[in-house]
Design a protein around this motif. Sequence first.
Motif, PDB file in Angstrom:
ATOM      1  N   PHE A 131      43.558  79.049  16.802  1.00 55.13           N
ATOM      2  CA  PHE A 131      42.275  79.809  16.217  1.00 55.13           C
ATOM      3  C   PHE A 131      43.119  80.357  14.971  1.00 55.13           C
ATOM      4  N   THR A 132      44.465  80.439  14.967  1.00 51.76           N
ATOM      5  CA  THR A 132      45.083  81.030  13.671  1.00 51.76           C
ATOM      6  C   THR A 132      44.873  80.250  12.683  1.00 51.76           C
TER       7      THR A 132
ATOM      8  N   ALA B 246      45.445  78.862  22.939  1.00 52.94           N
ATOM      9  CA  ALA B 246      44.313  79.241  22.095  1.00 52.94           C
ATOM     10  C   ALA B 246      44.634  80.164  20.844  1.00 52.94           C
ATOM     11  N   LYS B 247      45.796  80.903  20.579  1.00 54.28           N
ATOM     12  CA  LYS B 247      46.166  81.652  19.679  1.00 54.28           C
ATOM     13  C   LYS B 247      46.563  81.076  18.637  1.00 54.28           C
TER      14      LYS B 247
ATOM     15  N   GLY C 140      43.098  86.358  29.545  1.00 52.18           N
ATOM     16  CA  GLY C 140      44.100  85.860  29.006  1.00 52.18           C
ATOM     17  C   GLY C 140      43.942  84.339  28.738  1.00 52.18           C
TER      18      GLY C 140
ATOM     19  N   TRP D  93      38.455  87.394  20.068  1.00 50.58           N
ATOM     20  CA  TRP D  93      38.983  87.098  21.495  1.00 50.58           C
ATOM     21  C   TRP D  93      38.298  88.098  22.497  1.00 50.58           C
TER      22      TRP D  93
ATOM     23  N   LEU E  33      40.626  88.018  14.706  1.00 49.34           N
ATOM     24  CA  LEU E  33      40.690  87.149  15.679  1.00 49.34           C
ATOM     25  C   LEU E  33      40.651  87.795  16.992  1.00 49.34           C
ATOM     26  N   SER E  34      41.620  89.004  16.901  1.00 51.88           N
ATOM     27  CA  SER E  34      41.690  89.695  17.969  1.00 51.88           C
ATOM     28  C   SER E  34      40.513  90.216  18.450  1.00 51.88           C
TER      29      SER E  34
ATOM     30  N   ILE F 259      44.241  88.407  11.858  1.00 49.01           N
ATOM     31  CA  ILE F 259      44.702  88.614  13.292  1.00 49.01           C
ATOM     32  C   ILE F 259      43.718  89.766  13.771  1.00 49.01           C
TER      33      ILE F 259
ATOM     34  N   GLY G 296      46.314  81.463  26.555  1.00 52.92           N
ATOM     35  CA  GLY G 296      46.219  82.505  25.567  1.00 52.92           C
ATOM     36  C   GLY G 296      47.021  81.861  24.300  1.00 52.92           C
TER      37      GLY G 296
END
Lengths: 521, 139
Positions: A171-172, A167-168, A194, A185, A181-182, A178, A164
């Motif tokens: 992707f950020t 990836a975070k 996760g 996900w 993106l959340s 956010i 996670g």
Amino acid sequence: MMSKSDGDICFGNPTELHGTKAQIPNVATEKNTFTRLDDEDKQEAQSPTMSPLASPPSSPPHYQRVPLIHGYSKLRSSTEQMHPAPYEARQPLVQSEGPSSGGPGAKAPRHQASLIRSFSVEREAQDSNSNYPDEPWRITEEQREYYVNQFRSLQPDPSSFISGSVAKNFFTKSKLSIPELSYIWELSDADCDGALTLPEFCAAFHLIVARKNGYPLPESLPPTLQPDYLQAAFPKPKWECALFDSYSESMPASQQARDSNRMEKATIKDAAADFPAPTQATTGDDSQALKSTADEALPKDMSKDPAIPKDSSSLKARPRSRSYSSTSIEEAMKRGEDPPTPPPRPQKTHSRASSLDLNKVFQPSVPATKSGLLPPPPALPPRPCASQSEQALDAESHPQLSRAPSQAAESSPTKKDTHAQPPLKPIRRKFRTENQATENQEPSATVGGPSSAATAKAHPTVQKQSSKQKKAIQTAIRKNKEANAVLARLNSELQQQLKEVHQERIALENQLEQLRPVTVL
Amino acid sequence: MAVCVAVIAKENYPLYIRSVPTESELKFHYMVHTSLDVVDEKISAMGKALVDQRELYLGLLYPTEDYKVYGYVTNSKVKFVMVVDSSNTALRDNEIRSMFRKLHNSYTDVMCNPFYNPGDRIQSRAFDSMVTTMMIQVC
């Protein structure tokens, strides 16, 4: 970008996209909705990245227009009939289709300007689309390849997960908000563990790309982005590439890209049935194979491919943040290939010593076979060294025995002596393995400088390799000296750290003693 | 069934609170707030030694004339509070437990999302939809 493409679209003729999108039911109703949507579009055009929460489920069609309308505003008056028609047509289609709402009709594949052309086309081309109506959520072959490359840049094993946090961070970089993106996900991580598998990652990436291009996010994961579908649809990119080739021959230019993609997908499904090979495990290989076959497939493909990425990049890069220019496949490929694997680092290095350029320490060890043997750990100086050296010596001695058995015998005891005075230092394992490898390769090379020199001199008569050995020995000597200096420096640093740690320990012990009488259990 | 569902963080501030739209929604907020005291009481009553054995489901926290308040606390001291209409007599304890279990599962799914920072308000759509189903069920 949009205006350009719009211009193209408007005037270009829709001959191209046949199977692209949705059918176009009513032009009349479309116009009405279109005018209604104008205001919203303008507002939305301001803030293309809408929060998913803000988009009420009832108005996905409005959202669809946001990105494309962007450039369309100029053309609206003139091309009102052409453009809105496809959109509006899609809207009823969307609503009827329900779950795949997001923007099936309006969402063309990001890559292609042909998408935009398709809008005008859709009117005329009553859909001959394949099974799934939600074209925009379909992953094309180039996209797939790109996503796989990016996946591999994050996680070398295609069948494993991306955690996670990794990836975070990745992707950020896309500069989406956010909450969005959340939400992405949430949509793509089907099993909520996760971590992202390859199909999940592709789906998430695809959603991000879609969002960057202005498509509103769907309420639920479209069927073409489901992990099962993705695994089945892209078992072997090789085949897709082959199909691509055949298609490119029949059609000109990038507009066909869309069609070919679609056809490919239809055929891919057949291919998938024919080739029940494991998907994820082979995607890595497949993408590589795909590339190779793509290279072979060549000009036609390349003519198409560059056109598509260029269009996509022109389309995407301009309105959206450049930092995430990875939407362009070419750039993406480069990025995927760019990060070179860092030189191997010893895991045991002290953190503070990381400033030391251990590459220098390592490099000499590689060519100079035995130099690696030199820095064994201070804690276990002779033993591992000795065993190592013994092994090395054995490896060496065998070939040497053929030449000068006596000299080998001589060298071994001398080497052991030199090893008994290890210069210190971590990461010997690496050295050892390297040494063993190099030793096997260059049995003639010796470990210690002096010993090596001695042995080197002892082998003057050893066939023709004596001169080579001398050179090797000299370089080894030099590198060993360098390594020695480096290690000595490292040693001093570590000693200092040790002192500091000792002091800290003493301080902590004092604190503990002070606290002890206070705590009453 | 639930008239109001709330997720309270360890530090006793709400991560998520949602109620059936009625006139006096604030009343539900008050009820949830007061229920926190009861929750803390129950937790501390278990004793420090029984942390492992403590059951997550706390049961009926306190009844009022119109509503009943149920509580559930996780091992990380995140509390779920549910306000249920008293007139709904058919609601059994097991059903409440299952609802809390669903809440807990959805909550862990939210936590699994790397973009969710613990301590943020919960804005997950999946969580929302799950709570909606719970609230609609009753009606």
